[in-house]
Enzyme design. Structure first.
Site, PDB file in Angstrom:
ATOM      1  CD  GLU A   1      -1.202  10.479 -34.034  1.00 51.29           C
ATOM      2  OE1 GLU A   1      -1.095  10.274 -35.244  1.00 51.29           O
ATOM      3  OE2 GLU A   1      -0.225  10.542 -33.282  1.00 51.29           O
TER       4      GLU A   1
ATOM      5  CG  HIS B   1       2.126  10.817 -36.388  1.00 46.10           C
ATOM      6  ND1 HIS B   1       1.204   9.825 -36.315  1.00 46.10           N
ATOM      7  CD2 HIS B   1       3.233  10.245 -36.901  1.00 46.10           C
ATOM      8  CE1 HIS B   1       1.742   8.691 -36.770  1.00 46.10           C
ATOM      9  NE2 HIS B   1       2.965   8.926 -37.128  1.00 46.10           N
TER      10      HIS B   1
END
Length: 125
Positions: A72, A95
């Site tokens: 990420e 997220h």
């Protein structure tokens, strides 16, 4: 194995660790019902992303919702992100699934309490 075979929904809430890496993979998904939904709100390393994509494409699992990826932010293009754009059996959130007003408020309260504990020389847990 019994849980994998009988569950309608499997949710992941585990910490990332060497023991948990790729806990959901081709082998574990082969034991699941074709109608299972897999939800990962923990860490991206818990799911083997290549195996997940393969299972989704083959309809080996009904769907997945993931709030995390192994990397990420994901590299562009990311195979799961590209797949999610064209298919309805995969939902990816960036997220922040736990970023509700309540969660942010509770985290702030905990930080304030820890600061108070430090300032009053209390031991931290």
């Amino acid at each position: 194995d019994e849980l994998l075979r009988n569950s309608d929904v499997i949710t992941l809430h585990a910490f990332a660790s060497p023991e948990n890496e790729n806990m959901i993979n081709r082998e574990s998904m082969s034991k699941m019902k074709d109608s299972v939904l897999v939800v990962n709100v923990a860490r991206g390393s818990l799911i083997n992303e290549d195996d997940l994509l393969e299972a989704l494409k083959a309809n080996k699992i009904a769907g997945a919702a993931i709030d995390v990826l192994k990397e990420e932010p994901p590299k562009n293009p990311h195979p799961l992100v590209e797949y999610a754009k064209e298919n309805k059996n995969l939902i990816i959130t960036p997220h922040l699934g736990g970023s509700t007003k309540e969660a942010v408020y509770n985290a702030a309260k905990e930080v304030v309490q820890k600061v108070r504990d430090i300032l009053s020389n209390q031991r931290l847990d």
